[in-house]
Write a protein that holds these residues in place. Structure first.
Motif, PDB file in Angstrom:
ATOM      1  N   ASP A 183       0.845  -1.199   0.000  1.00  0.00           N
ATOM      2  CA  ASP A 183       0.000   0.000   0.000  1.00  0.00           C
ATOM      3  C   ASP A 183       0.873   1.238   0.000  1.00  0.00           C
ATOM      4  O   ASP A 183       1.958   1.245   0.603  1.00  0.00           O
ATOM      5  CB  ASP A 183      -0.853   0.038   1.275  1.00  0.00           C
TER       6      ASP A 183
ATOM      7  N   GLU B 236      10.299   5.548  -4.590  1.00  0.00           N
ATOM      8  CA  GLU B 236       9.152   5.981  -5.399  1.00  0.00           C
ATOM      9  C   GLU B 236       8.129   6.731  -4.546  1.00  0.00           C
ATOM     10  O   GLU B 236       7.618   7.783  -4.946  1.00  0.00           O
ATOM     11  CB  GLU B 236       8.514   4.757  -6.064  1.00  0.00           C
TER      12      GLU B 236
ATOM     13  N   VAL C 168      -2.870   0.407  -7.063  1.00  0.00           N
ATOM     14  CA  VAL C 168      -1.494   0.563  -7.559  1.00  0.00           C
ATOM     15  C   VAL C 168      -1.442   1.710  -8.562  1.00  0.00           C
ATOM     16  O   VAL C 168      -2.262   1.782  -9.480  1.00  0.00           O
ATOM     17  CB  VAL C 168      -0.968  -0.747  -8.203  1.00  0.00           C
TER      18      VAL C 168
ATOM     19  N   CYS D 134       1.690   4.493 -10.462  1.00  0.00           N
ATOM     20  CA  CYS D 134       3.119   4.788 -10.597  1.00  0.00           C
ATOM     21  C   CYS D 134       3.423   6.066  -9.806  1.00  0.00           C
ATOM     22  O   CYS D 134       3.127   7.175 -10.263  1.00  0.00           O
ATOM     23  CB  CYS D 134       3.482   4.958 -12.077  1.00  0.00           C
ATOM     24  N   ALA D 135       3.984   5.896  -8.623  1.00  0.00           N
ATOM     25  CA  ALA D 135       4.161   7.024  -7.704  1.00  0.00           C
ATOM     26  C   ALA D 135       5.124   8.065  -8.276  1.00  0.00           C
ATOM     27  O   ALA D 135       4.965   9.260  -8.041  1.00  0.00           O
ATOM     28  CB  ALA D 135       4.646   6.521  -6.345  1.00  0.00           C
TER      29      ALA D 135
ATOM     30  N   ARG E 274      11.929   1.600 -13.329  1.00  0.00           N
ATOM     31  CA  ARG E 274      12.945   0.800 -12.612  1.00  0.00           C
ATOM     32  C   ARG E 274      14.004   0.297 -13.589  1.00  0.00           C
ATOM     33  O   ARG E 274      15.207   0.324 -13.295  1.00  0.00           O
ATOM     34  CB  ARG E 274      12.277  -0.369 -11.877  1.00  0.00           C
TER      35      ARG E 274
END
Ligand SMILES: NC(=O)N[C@H]1NC(=O)NC1=O
Length: 177
Positions: A73, A91, A124, A126-127, A165
């Protein structure tokens, strides 16, 4: 940080070293790297990414849900305990999730719970491509979707996380041309 690799060095890695470098490009999901190793040689980092994406696309819905479930989370218990992977820590920090106000934290925590209750897998996103405000807005909006839509969106976000990544491990020849 380990040295960046050229694609030719990537193509020379034996299986164990490949997993050592790429085993967490999809969070806790080293099967993604294990599955594509046999498809060497990769033309470039984007080809490697595409192979991983194709593998995830071929998973049945249960497998895709599993991939999502392996994600922590955002600003959750693991973050609080300092037990996130190195990648996820960086991230979440990049999105400013480590500097949320108590109200923002509370909202994200409650909405994460609602999301997980509704869909059976975690939210989810993409931070590194979203600041905390966009994440808070996004989770509230995405709660309105169907499970099928969210499965799709979640996996597309995993692919974005994966590419960023990978770009931290492999030199992107295209960006030098
Ligand atoms: N839940 C969730 O989105 N987690 C992730 N997102 C991201 O960018 N890194 C993660 O670990």
């Amino acid at each position: 940080m380990a040295d960046m690799l050229s694609i030719s060095l990537v193509n020379e890695l034996n299986y164990e070293d490949f997993i050592g470098r790429f085993g967490n490009v999809v969070e806790h999901c080293s099967i993604c790297a294990a599955a594509v190793w046999r498809n060497r040689p990769f033309r470039d980092v984007h080809h490697l990414h595409q192979e991983i994406c194709s593998f995830m696309d071929l998973l049945p819905d249960t497998g895709k849900e599993g991939v999502l479930r392996l994600h922590p989370d955002l600003a959750g218990k693991l973050a609080e305990l300092g037990s996130l992977t190195q990648e996820s820590t960086a991230e979440q920090k990049a999105a400013g999730l480590d500097t949320m106000s108590p109200d923002e934290k509370q909202l994200l925590r409650e909405t994460n719970i609602k999301y997980r209750e509704k869909f059976g897998f975690p939210f989810v996103i993409c931070a590194r491509q979203n600041k905390k405000e966009a994440i808070l807005k996004g989770i509230v909006e995405r709660l309105e979707h169907s499970a099928a839509e969210e499965l799709n969106i979640g996996i597309e976000e995993v692919k974005k996380i994966c590419l960023l990544r990978l770009l931290g491990i492999v030199i992107d020849d295209k960006s030098h041309m």
